[in-house]
Design a protein around this motif. Structure first.
Motif, PDB file in Angstrom:
ATOM      1  N   UNK A   1      23.261  -5.013  -5.661  1.00  0.00           N
ATOM      2  CA  UNK A   1      22.315  -4.733  -6.737  1.00  0.00           C
ATOM      3  C   UNK A   1      21.213  -3.779  -6.288  1.00  0.00           C
ATOM      4  N   UNK A   2      21.081  -3.609  -4.956  1.00  0.00           N
ATOM      5  CA  UNK A   2      20.008  -2.731  -4.492  1.00  0.00           C
ATOM      6  C   UNK A   2      20.593  -1.380  -4.099  1.00  0.00           C
ATOM      7  N   UNK A   3      20.657  -0.524  -5.053  1.00  0.00           N
ATOM      8  CA  UNK A   3      21.262   0.799  -4.840  1.00  0.00           C
ATOM      9  C   UNK A   3      20.156   1.783  -4.459  1.00  0.00           C
ATOM     10  N   UNK A   4      19.539   1.551  -3.329  1.00  0.00           N
ATOM     11  CA  UNK A   4      18.349   2.304  -2.951  1.00  0.00           C
ATOM     12  C   UNK A   4      18.592   3.810  -2.923  1.00  0.00           C
ATOM     13  N   UNK A   5      19.526   4.221  -2.082  1.00  0.00           N
ATOM     14  CA  UNK A   5      19.679   5.652  -1.910  1.00  0.00           C
ATOM     15  C   UNK A   5      20.468   6.274  -3.035  1.00  0.00           C
ATOM     16  N   UNK A   6      21.370   5.519  -3.638  1.00  0.00           N
ATOM     17  CA  UNK A   6      22.130   6.062  -4.757  1.00  0.00           C
ATOM     18  C   UNK A   6      21.205   6.509  -5.861  1.00  0.00           C
ATOM     19  N   UNK A   7      20.193   5.693  -6.156  1.00  0.00           N
ATOM     20  CA  UNK A   7      19.258   6.058  -7.211  1.00  0.00           C
ATOM     21  C   UNK A   7      18.507   7.330  -6.867  1.00  0.00           C
ATOM     22  N   UNK A   8      18.143   7.461  -5.613  1.00  0.00           N
ATOM     23  CA  UNK A   8      17.422   8.664  -5.224  1.00  0.00           C
ATOM     24  C   UNK A   8      18.275   9.902  -5.440  1.00  0.00           C
TER      25      UNK A   8
ATOM     26  N   UNK B   1      11.917   0.790  -8.988  1.00  0.00           N
ATOM     27  CA  UNK B   1      12.145  -0.644  -9.157  1.00  0.00           C
ATOM     28  C   UNK B   1      12.995  -1.196  -8.023  1.00  0.00           C
ATOM     29  N   UNK B   2      14.056  -0.474  -7.646  1.00  0.00           N
ATOM     30  CA  UNK B   2      14.932  -0.953  -6.588  1.00  0.00           C
ATOM     31  C   UNK B   2      14.204  -1.013  -5.246  1.00  0.00           C
ATOM     32  N   UNK B   3      13.358  -0.044  -5.012  1.00  0.00           N
ATOM     33  CA  UNK B   3      12.575  -0.060  -3.776  1.00  0.00           C
ATOM     34  C   UNK B   3      11.642  -1.272  -3.768  1.00  0.00           C
ATOM     35  N   UNK B   4      11.045  -1.513  -4.897  1.00  0.00           N
ATOM     36  CA  UNK B   4      10.122  -2.653  -4.987  1.00  0.00           C
ATOM     37  C   UNK B   4      10.847  -3.969  -4.741  1.00  0.00           C
TER      38      UNK B   4
ATOM     39  N   UNK C   1       0.830  -1.208   0.000  1.00  0.00           N
ATOM     40  CA  UNK C   1       0.000   0.000   0.000  1.00  0.00           C
ATOM     41  C   UNK C   1       0.867   1.262   0.000  1.00  0.00           C
ATOM     42  N   UNK C   2       1.905   1.265   0.848  1.00  0.00           N
ATOM     43  CA  UNK C   2       2.816   2.421   0.888  1.00  0.00           C
ATOM     44  C   UNK C   2       3.546   2.563  -0.433  1.00  0.00           C
ATOM     45  N   UNK C   3       3.948   1.434  -1.015  1.00  0.00           N
ATOM     46  CA  UNK C   3       4.684   1.467  -2.273  1.00  0.00           C
ATOM     47  C   UNK C   3       3.832   2.044  -3.390  1.00  0.00           C
ATOM     48  N   UNK C   4       2.572   1.654  -3.439  1.00  0.00           N
ATOM     49  CA  UNK C   4       1.716   2.081  -4.542  1.00  0.00           C
ATOM     50  C   UNK C   4       1.156   3.483  -4.359  1.00  0.00           C
ATOM     51  N   UNK C   5       0.919   3.862  -3.125  1.00  0.00           N
ATOM     52  CA  UNK C   5       0.308   5.172  -2.888  1.00  0.00           C
ATOM     53  C   UNK C   5       1.329   6.265  -2.589  1.00  0.00           C
ATOM     54  N   UNK C   6       2.323   5.965  -1.773  1.00  0.00           N
ATOM     55  CA  UNK C   6       3.236   7.015  -1.298  1.00  0.00           C
ATOM     56  C   UNK C   6       4.527   7.100  -2.098  1.00  0.00           C
ATOM     57  N   UNK C   7       5.123   5.949  -2.426  1.00  0.00           N
ATOM     58  CA  UNK C   7       6.420   5.972  -3.105  1.00  0.00           C
ATOM     59  C   UNK C   7       6.303   5.980  -4.619  1.00  0.00           C
ATOM     60  N   UNK C   8       5.132   5.723  -5.119  1.00  0.00           N
ATOM     61  CA  UNK C   8       4.928   5.698  -6.563  1.00  0.00           C
ATOM     62  C   UNK C   8       5.249   7.039  -7.206  1.00  0.00           C
ATOM     63  N   UNK C   9       5.028   8.131  -6.437  1.00  0.00           N
ATOM     64  CA  UNK C   9       5.234   9.465  -6.998  1.00  0.00           C
ATOM     65  C   UNK C   9       6.674   9.675  -7.435  1.00  0.00           C
ATOM     66  N   UNK C  10       7.620   8.972  -6.779  1.00  0.00           N
ATOM     67  CA  UNK C  10       9.033   9.180  -7.102  1.00  0.00           C
ATOM     68  C   UNK C  10       9.434   8.440  -8.385  1.00  0.00           C
ATOM     69  N   UNK C  11       8.580   7.554  -8.872  1.00  0.00           N
ATOM     70  CA  UNK C  11       8.908   6.837 -10.107  1.00  0.00           C
ATOM     71  C   UNK C  11       8.914   7.763 -11.308  1.00  0.00           C
ATOM     72  N   UNK C  12       8.155   8.841 -11.234  1.00  0.00           N
ATOM     73  CA  UNK C  12       8.141   9.798 -12.356  1.00  0.00           C
ATOM     74  C   UNK C  12       9.464  10.533 -12.471  1.00  0.00           C
ATOM     75  N   UNK C  13      10.203  10.606 -11.381  1.00  0.00           N
ATOM     76  CA  UNK C  13      11.499  11.286 -11.410  1.00  0.00           C
ATOM     77  C   UNK C  13      12.622  10.321 -11.761  1.00  0.00           C
ATOM     78  N   UNK C  14      12.451   9.059 -11.340  1.00  0.00           N
ATOM     79  CA  UNK C  14      13.494   8.081 -11.626  1.00  0.00           C
ATOM     80  C   UNK C  14      12.868   6.684 -11.551  1.00  0.00           C
ATOM     81  N   UNK C  15      12.697   6.060 -12.690  1.00  0.00           N
ATOM     82  CA  UNK C  15      12.060   4.744 -12.759  1.00  0.00           C
ATOM     83  C   UNK C  15      12.894   3.678 -12.062  1.00  0.00           C
TER      84      UNK C  15
END
Length: 1161
Positions: A124-131, A107-110, A89-103
């Motif tokens: 392989x999970x470069x969570x914060x680097x991607x941000x 994906x890495x968050x998911x 729910x958090x991924x789809x509602x809250x974090x989805x907005x950041x996909x428009x800035x960096x796809x």
């Protein structure tokens, strides 16, 4: 919630609605403490809701990072709990907005959901680097990738993870420009809104036609009026179910008792807020503030307020909250109003006494004279009723309080440009002239104590511009002279670059302190201020700048730039914990500055674009200005500080003034200006001219004027290069009366007693300039009359040849008063004046304390100690004497001592036998809770009264300690003992810095238990040492003996000695009953008082003074404690005004003394 509190909420919400504040709290100030609590508790919905009042995700990179960190934390907490439904729910509602800035980021968050434990450090999970690729350069990515993945690997429990995230969030909030000016709440007094409403209700009650002693206030929606005795009261507009009852008390009850709000420092004082038409954008550091001080109403109460749709008069809240109505609302619901453009007064009626609806002066004008302005929760029945027609209530004969009687003429010899009375000694006048001469005058005797001509002390360190200017013409005019707040220093601003700072030690002892090459061109003005509790000099000049200098080192601390014309004057002030400076330029612009180098806070025009000076009333509440335009039209006005508007314009100034009209304020009541060859006076509360005088003629067109700090004397420059001293009734008492004989006014003025003032120095600025531009004044040569100067020098030489020691043998030669005493006569062993100067405290040999108090009366208007009126011996109503317990004490072995706290609040006394007993006491000069105690066992204990703890124990003497003195300038403690040794201790660590034994004169046998006492000079660097064989002056830090006076072998022994309050004299008592008065500068005897002058002609036994103490405000008054138990107060005759005359300087002319009996080394 009480009924009045409910109505208060209604009024606030109505005000907010009118001001378009729909979202009351979130759009004004960010409460960091509230935010921290919400994050720590994991109230994520409330956290985002609160943030959304200030920022949005897409605003900027800081906002994006803030929201991402919060939503990432929610996501990780859900994963940590294995609540995958919530994580999706958090991924789809809250974090989805950041996909428009960096796809890739999304994906890495998911992919984290596929891990058993997201703490695994899989590359392989470069969570914060991607941000961070959203807004950081490439060279930062690798470092941040490593750091952020380390954070994931170290993710511990939920609480610690939230704490780590909160640190990052606070940094981002502080860096986000959208939070600028929203992180600090204005500094307000607790319950300020309630205070103002109480004040308003008191004010309304004063206007009631039938005021009741105990009014019953049931509504705030209409103005309060007391009902007729048999009449019914109108009900409140609020429904009865919301109303409660209020207990009847003597005044209006306080409305609630909330916990105080921990305020942050205010960026601007309320006084400046109204002046800010276009405030500068100033960044502020983030601060953590606590929850709101008032308990907020619940949602039901707020909803009821909205839905009831109550109608209230639109201006009622503004009329209730008379001064500063906008900022006080912030404290109640944490909102602030927009700063308004200042209103300007109507121009079609110059005589209009302009006021605004929220002017604080509405309260002042309706209050009778003498009633205090602060009416916070006071019982209203103590306020006299004033009716609307009584706006000005002053005692009759107000003009009689003004100094109008010409008492003296001082022949300065060149045109006077600036003057300033000493802040403590009201008869000392500092004068600066157009040829660069400065003089210090004793106006009561007409004696010029010291003088200096313009001279650059170190021309090699001056700028080349100044050196070139001096090469063409080595002269300069004085533009401004001013004493420092304590009177130990004074500053001089010259018309060429230079500012001089002198240290003044009284008499002719004037020493160079600092020379500052301050400005390019003329230095127009200077003033003293205490930013950060450090004495500073503020200067302004022809180079369009204002500068702040350290008064101790001369180092420049601030430079304020922004004026487009030469700066004419400065007016520093302190209000509501804020230090600021007003400055005026020759083009009529007024600006205000804080000590922060962030630009001016005010850009405003003086009336008529005039060349203006500004000054506050002595109490620092009311602000005035006086100036003259290029066309010669002059203005005196009072300003409304909260709005930056002219409150009233005073009438009576000329339309074609010559030069710039100068003015001054006094007694929080009067204004004075020099204009049209006269001195003009106004009552501050009346725009019409009160009175004008010509001071017996001889004044220039625009004379320079200056009040003494108490307002009893007024100095005014004359057209003949002199100064006239005018006095009121109190000033006449201070100065000697003269006979009205022809030519007396032009001769030397009368000798009068030294007056003293305890008031703080005023902040008004007044310096005479010849033109609005304030540029370098063209000189016409030295205007002094050379024959007059030669005559004066000849007279002084003649006086020096015939100088004779003043000896007083008859009771008619001085004023002496024996204090009334009905108690047992026992010798006085300790004696001291209270710090206020209105009482004397004595300690007798039998351990009884005696206190004499002087009362205010027609004969003693000041209530200070005087020989003219006997005091009353104070005794407790119980009849029990204040005494020490000496039931088990051998008085012959006891060593008594006592000390009085700086605020006269309590006395510390010891009267104990050894071992070990306290033998000396002194309070710390900056903390009444800290006492230095000298002991019988030769040690010194530093004792904290409040903690009941000995902080340090100092050892260095060989016998009992008999004297202690602190220096708050050198941060030293000086001690003396029966071993005739002096020790110096550092307050920082209490280590001993130096010690020295007294030089006992050969042939003099010293008592092995003789007391040695110490006392600091007013300069806090020189110390007086008193021993039965000598008095000496030492330089404290190195214990270097500067002067020593030793009686001859056949002479009597010294029993005590003390400085006068101004440190110019030393009063010394002897065991033959005589008292000698020495000059402090050279230890020269100037007056001897023999016992026959104050004791009965045939005393029953040998009586002499054991102790002597000096009045804390009157330099020529002292008191003696005698062996027969008597206490005598001594003053010179009013016709003399002082104890003898100064011996001549060492110029080969020997003084004639009838009985020298002394030697000086």
């Amino acid at each position: 919630m009480s009924s009045l509190s409910r109505e208060l909420v209604f009024l606030i919400l109505q005000f907010l609605d009118e001001e378009k504040f729909k979202e009351t709290v979130h759009k004004v100030f960010f409460n960091m403490r509230y935010f921290e609590d919400a994050v720590t508790n994991g109230e994520w919905e409330e956290v985002e809701k609160y943030l959304s009042g200030f920022i949005k995700v897409e605003d900027n990179r800081y906002s994006m990072k803030i929201f991402f960190e919060i939503r990432k934390q929610k996501y990780l907490e859900a994963l940590d709990k294995r609540d995958y439904a919530r994580a999706v729910e958090i991924l789809s509602k809250d974090l989805k907005v950041f996909s428009t800035f960096n796809e890739d980021l999304f994906k890495e968050i998911t992919m984290l959901m596929t891990l058993q434990n997201f703490r695994d450090r899989s590359p392989q999970f470069l969570l914060s680097s991607a941000l961070y690729t959203l807004y950081l350069p490439v060279y930062d990515r690798r470092t941040l990738h490593t750091r952020e993945n380390d954070q994931l690997s170290k993710y511990g429990d939920t609480k610690s993870a939230r704490a780590i995230m909160l640190v990052e969030l606070k940094k981002l909030i502080e860096a986000n420009p959208l939070f600028r000016d929203k992180l600090q709440f204005p500094t307000l007094k607790n319950s300020r809104l309630r205070t103002l409403i109480n004040q308003s209700l008191n004010w309304q009650h004063q206007l009631c036609k039938n005021p009741k002693p105990n009014p019953d206030i049931k509504t705030l929606f209409v103005d309060h009026t007391c009902a007729q005795p048999n009449g019914a009261r109108a009900p409140s507009p609020v429904t009865n179910q919301l109303m409660g009852t209020i207990s009847k008390v003597g005044g209006f009850p306080p409305m609630g008792g909330p916990a105080p709000f921990p305020h942050a420092p205010a960026p601007l004082t309320n006084s400046l807020a109204g002046w800010m038409a276009n405030p500068s954008s100033v960044p502020h550091q983030a601060v953590s503030v606590g929850p709101m001080g008032l308990t907020p109403p619940n949602n039901t109460d707020i909803a009821a307020c909205f839905y009831m749709n109550i109608r209230v008069s639109s201006s009622h809240l503004t009329r209730l909250l008379l001064p500063n109505s906008l900022f006080v609302l912030c404290q109640y619901v944490m909102i602030a109003s927009m700063l308004k453009r200042p209103r300007t007064p109507p121009t079609n009626n110059p005589a209009l006494d302009y006021q605004t609806a929220d002017s604080e002066h509405v309260l002042k004008r309706s209050r009778p004279f003498g009633v205090q302005e602060e009416v916070n929760n006071l019982p209203i029945n103590i306020l006299p009723v004033v009716y609307p027609g009584q706006s000005h209530v002053h005692p009759l004969h107000a003009a009689d309080d003004l100094p109008k009687t010409v008492m003296a003429n001082l022949n300065q010899g060149s045109a006077v440009k600036s003057m300033d009375f000493h802040p403590l000694q009201q008869t000392l006048l500092l004068v600066g002239t157009n040829i660069g001469e400065i003089s210090v005058w004793e106006v009561s005797s007409g004696e010029r104590l010291t003088a200096r001509n313009f001279k650059v002390w170190d021309i090699g360190s001056c700028t080349m511009t100044l050196q070139a200017s001096l090469a063409n013409e080595y002269t300069a005019s004085v533009n401004r002279v001013m004493w420092s707040p304590d009177g130990s220093l004074f500053g001089v601003a010259y018309s060429k670059h230079i500012v001089h700072l002198y240290a003044y030690y009284g008499g002719d002892d004037l020493r160079n302190r600092l020379e500052i090459d301050a400005h390019v061109g003329s230095v127009s003005d200077l003033a003293f201020s205490h930013p950060n509790k450090q004495l500073c000099i503020i200067t302004c000049g022809e180079d369009k700048t204002i500068k702040v200098w350290d008064a101790a080192t001369g180092a420049k601390q601030y430079t304020f730039e922004g004026h487009e014309a030469p700066v004419y004057s400065v007016c520093p002030h302190y209000k509501e914990n804020i230090q600021f400076i007003f400055s005026t330029a020759v083009d009529g612009k007024i600006k205000a500055w804080l000590y922060d180098n962030m630009g001016s806070r005010v850009d405003y025009d003086a009336p008529g674009h005039s060349c203006t000076t500004m000054a506050y009333s002595a109490d620092g509440i009311r602000l005035f200005s006086c100036g003259t335009s290029k066309d010669g039209e002059s203005y005196i006005v009072e300003w409304n500080e909260s709005e930056g508007a002219v409150k009233r314009t005073y009438l009576g100034l000329g339309k074609r003034s010559v030069g710039v009209v100068q003015f001054d304020t006094t007694k929080n009541r009067f204004l004075a200006a020099g204009d049209e060859f006269k001195i003009k006076f106004w009552d501050m509360d009346n725009v019409n001219l009160l009175i004008s005088i010509d001071a017996d003629g001889g004044l220039p067109a625009s004379p320079c004027i200056r009040f003494s700090k108490e307002g009893t004397l007024l100095a005014v420059s004359t057209s003949e290069n002199g100064v006239k001293i005018l006095a009121n009734a109190e000033g006449v008492r201070v100065m000697r009366s003269i006979e009205n004989r022809p030519g007396a006014a032009s001769k030397a003025p009368m000798i009068g007693t030294f007056g003293a003032s305890g008031s703080a120095p005023g902040t008004s600025v007044s310096a005479d300039r010849s033109s609005p531009m304030g540029a370098v004044i063209a000189l016409n040569g030295d205007a002094r009359n050379l024959p007059d100067a030669k005559s004066r020098i000849s007279d002084e030489l003649e006086k020096s040849k015939i100088w004779k020691l003043t000896e007083l043998n008859e009771q008619s030669q001085l004023r002496s008063l024996k204090l009334p005493d009905s108690l047992l006569s026992v010798r006085i062993i300790r004696l001291i004046y209270t710090n206020s100067g209105g009482a004397i405290l004595a300690l007798a040999y039998n351990a009884v304390h005696k206190l004499w108090k002087w009362q205010r009366s027609e004969r003693n208007a000041s209530g200070k100690a005087t020989t003219a009126v006997p005091p009353q011996l104070w005794q407790p109503s119980s009849g029990i004497l204040m005494t020490n317990d000496i039931s088990e004490t051998n008085l012959e072995e006891a060593v008594p001592c006592f000390a009085l706290s700086k605020n006269d609040s309590y006395t510390m006394t010891t009267f104990m036998p050894p071992p070990p007993a306290a033998t000396s006491l002194v309070f710390h000069p900056q903390d009444n809770n800290v006492i230095a105690i000298g002991m019988e066992d030769s040690s010194i204990q530093i004792y904290n009264v409040r903690l009941d703890e000995v902080k340090s124990k100092l050892k260095g003497h060989q016998k009992r300690v008999t004297g202690l003195a602190f220096s708050n300038v050198l941060d030293l403690l000086v001690s003396s003992g029966a071993d005739a040794q002096i020790c110096v201790w550092s307050l920082d660590g209490w280590e001993k810095k130096a010690n020295k034994f007294l030089q006992i004169p050969s042939g003099r046998a010293s008592n092995p238990l003789a007391q040695t006492r110490v006392q600091f000079h007013q300069d806090q660097t020189h110390v007086l040492v008193v021993h039965e064989t000598q008095i000496a002056i030492y330089e404290a830090s190195k214990l270097e003996c500067i002067k020593q006076w030793v009686p001859r072998e056949s002479s009597a022994a010294i029993t005590d000695a003390t400085y006068s309050c101004d440190s110019q004299l030393i009063y010394t008592s002897f065991d033959d009953g005589s008292v000698c008065v020495f000059t402090a500068a050279g230890l020269k005897l100037r007056c001897r008082i023999n016992p026959t002058a104050y004791l009965p002609s045939t005393p029953s036994s040998r009586v002499y003074p054991l102790v002597v103490t000096a009045h804390p405000l009157e330099p020529n008054q002292f008191a003696l404690g005698l062996t027969d138990g008597g206490v005598h107060v001594m003053e010179p005759l009013e016709t003399e005004g002082k104890w003898g005359t100064n011996p001549p300087q060492e110029n080969g002319v020997s003084p004639v003394a009838s009985a020298p009996d002394q030697s000086s080394r």
